[in-house]
Design a protein around this motif. Structure first.
Motif, PDB file in Angstrom:
ATOM      1  N   GLY A  68      15.644  86.941 -30.343  1.00 19.23           N
ATOM      2  CA  GLY A  68      15.154  86.611 -29.008  1.00 19.23           C
ATOM      3  C   GLY A  68      14.295  87.708 -28.410  1.00 19.23           C
ATOM      4  O   GLY A  68      13.276  87.435 -27.767  1.00 19.23           O
ATOM      5  N   LYS A  69      14.673  88.955 -28.666  1.00 16.17           N
ATOM      6  CA  LYS A  69      13.904  90.077 -28.123  1.00 16.17           C
ATOM      7  C   LYS A  69      12.522  90.175 -28.759  1.00 16.17           C
ATOM      8  O   LYS A  69      11.576  90.654 -28.141  1.00 16.17           O
ATOM      9  CB  LYS A  69      14.681  91.382 -28.337  1.00 16.17           C
ATOM     10  CG  LYS A  69      14.136  92.573 -27.567  1.00 16.17           C
ATOM     11  CD  LYS A  69      15.088  93.752 -27.685  1.00 16.17           C
ATOM     12  CE  LYS A  69      14.582  94.927 -26.851  1.00 16.17           C
ATOM     13  NZ  LYS A  69      13.292  95.445 -27.329  1.00 16.17           N
ATOM     14  N   ALA A  72      10.336  88.124 -26.685  1.00 16.65           N
ATOM     15  CA  ALA A  72      10.063  88.780 -25.403  1.00 16.65           C
ATOM     16  C   ALA A  72       9.061  89.930 -25.562  1.00 16.65           C
ATOM     17  O   ALA A  72       8.239  90.172 -24.668  1.00 16.65           O
ATOM     18  CB  ALA A  72      11.371  89.304 -24.808  1.00 16.65           C
ATOM     19  N   CYS A 159      13.735  78.387 -27.655  1.00 14.48           N
ATOM     20  CA  CYS A 159      13.690  78.917 -26.284  1.00 14.48           C
ATOM     21  C   CYS A 159      12.790  80.147 -26.127  1.00 14.48           C
ATOM     22  O   CYS A 159      12.279  80.412 -25.045  1.00 14.48           O
ATOM     23  CB  CYS A 159      15.106  79.260 -25.822  1.00 14.48           C
ATOM     24  SG  CYS A 159      16.237  77.850 -25.878  1.00 14.48           S
ATOM     25  N   LYS A 160      12.678  80.946 -27.192  1.00 17.13           N
ATOM     26  CA  LYS A 160      11.787  82.110 -27.202  1.00 17.13           C
ATOM     27  C   LYS A 160      12.126  83.129 -26.122  1.00 17.13           C
ATOM     28  O   LYS A 160      11.244  83.746 -25.519  1.00 17.13           O
ATOM     29  CB  LYS A 160      10.325  81.681 -27.057  1.00 17.13           C
ATOM     30  CG  LYS A 160       9.808  80.781 -28.168  1.00 17.13           C
ATOM     31  CD  LYS A 160       8.341  80.491 -27.979  1.00 17.13           C
ATOM     32  CE  LYS A 160       7.771  79.661 -29.110  1.00 17.13           C
ATOM     33  NZ  LYS A 160       8.346  78.305 -29.154  1.00 17.13           N
ATOM     34  N   ASP A 161      13.402  83.319 -25.838  1.00 17.17           N
ATOM     35  CA  ASP A 161      13.811  84.390 -24.938  1.00 17.17           C
ATOM     36  C   ASP A 161      15.218  84.858 -25.293  1.00 17.17           C
ATOM     37  O   ASP A 161      15.875  84.292 -26.164  1.00 17.17           O
ATOM     38  CB  ASP A 161      13.725  83.970 -23.465  1.00 17.17           C
ATOM     39  CG  ASP A 161      14.752  82.903 -23.087  1.00 17.17           C
ATOM     40  OD1 ASP A 161      15.586  82.546 -23.937  1.00 17.17           O
ATOM     41  OD2 ASP A 161      14.706  82.423 -21.945  1.00 17.17           O
ATOM     42  N   THR A 165      18.878  82.327 -25.987  1.00 16.17           N
ATOM     43  CA  THR A 165      19.284  82.560 -27.373  1.00 16.17           C
ATOM     44  C   THR A 165      20.717  83.066 -27.447  1.00 16.17           C
ATOM     45  O   THR A 165      21.386  82.897 -28.477  1.00 16.17           O
ATOM     46  CB  THR A 165      18.334  83.568 -28.050  1.00 16.17           C
ATOM     47  OG1 THR A 165      16.998  83.091 -27.944  1.00 16.17           O
ATOM     48  CG2 THR A 165      18.669  83.758 -29.518  1.00 16.17           C
TER      49      THR A 165
END
Length: 235
Positions: A68-69, A72, A159-161, A165
Motif C-alpha cells: 500500500g505504501k 502512496a 484501493c491503492k492506499d 489495504t
C-alpha cells in the motif's frame, strides 16, 4: 525480473517496519506459548501453529506497509516508467511480500520449537523420523498464509492506499474468525484457508485438502490482483 527481485530484497532488508513486525511476532508468539506450560519440541510444533492465526494479523499490517505504501509513494509508477513490465513488477512484489509475510508468521514457531527441544528434548520418536512431517506442516501453513496474504494483495491493487489495504484484510480476518466460531464452523472451515489451518492442526494427515484450498485462494487472488494492476491507471 532478476533486477526487480534484487531491488525488492534490498528494500525488504532495509525496511524498519518489517523487522519491527518480525520482533512483535516473536514477542507475541512467545507470550502465547507461555500459557502452554513446559512443552517438548514435538509438542511445540502443534502449540505454535495453533497460535499462528493470531499472528496473521501482523501480516495484514505488513501488506499495508509493504504494498500500500508503494502506491502512496508512487514507487510502482516509477518502476513502470523505468521500462519494467507490469507483470514483472507484480510478480517481484508478490514473491517478496509472500516471503516476508511467511517469515513474520513462521520465525517464532521455528525458534520456539528449537528452544523447547533444546531444554525439554524432542519428546517423540526422534527428530529425524518426524522431520518430514514437521516440514510438511510448515509448508502447508506457508501456503495457507500466502492465500490469506492474497487478500492484502488484492486490496492493495484495488484501493491503492495504506488505510484500505490494512482495513479490508483485517475485516475479512475477523469475519472469518466469527464464522469459525459459529454453529456451522466445521462446514465453513473446509472452504477457507484459516479454517483449513485449524483442521490441519487437529489432524495433520489432512494436508491434501488444505493444500488445495490454499492454492485455489492464492491463485484466484493473484490472478484478480494482476489483471487489475495491468488495466489500472497509475498515479
Amino acid at each position: 525480473m532478476h533486477c526487480l527481485i534484487k531491488a525488492e530484497i534490498y528494500k525488504l532488508v532495509h525496511d524498519r517496519s518489517f523487522f519491527i513486525l518480525l520482533a512483535l511476532s516473536i514477542v507475541l508468539g512467545g507470550f502465547l506459548m507461555l500459557d502452554q506450560g513446559e512443552l517438548t519440541g514435538y509438542e511445540s510444533v502443534f502449540a505454535s501453529l495453533y497460535n499462528a492465526p493470531i499472528l496473521m494479523l501482523l501480516t495484514c499490517v505488513f501488506g499495508a506497509l509493504y504494498i500500500g505504501k508503494d502506491f502512496a509513494d508512487h514507487t510502482l509508477y516509477h518502476m513502470i516508467c523505468a521500462g519494467h513490465s507490469r507483470n514483472h513488477v507484480f510478480l517481484s512484489k508478490t514473491i517478496l511480500f509472500v516471503a516476508g509475510s511467511n517469515m513474520i508468521l513462521l520465525l517464532q514457531p521455528i525458534l520456539s520449537i528449537a528452544l523447547n527441544a533444546g531444554i525439554y528434548g524432542w519428546g517423540h520418536q526422534s527428530f529425524g523420523s518426524d522431520l518430514k512431517e514437521v516440514i510438511k506442516l510448515f509448508l502447508i501453513t506457508a501456503v495457507l498464509n500466502a492465500a490469506m496474504c492474497g487478500i492484502s494483495l488484492l486490496a492493495a491493487f484495488i484501493c491503492k492506499d495504506v488505510g484500505k489495504t490494512l482495513s479490508i484484510p483485517a475485516l475479512f480476518y475477523f469475519l472469518t474468525i466469527f464464522l469459525l466460531n459459529g454453529p456451522n464452523a466445521k462446514e465453513v472451515a473446509r472452504f477457507i484457508p484459516l479454517g483449513q489451518l485449524r483442521l490441519l492442526i487437529g489432524d495433520s494427515s489432512s494436508t491434501g485438502a488444505a493444500l488445495l484450498v490454499g492454492i485455489i485462494f492464492l491463485g484466484c487472488f493473484c490472478v484478480a490482483a494482476g489483471r487489475i494492476f495491468n488495466h489500472s491507471e497509475l498515479y
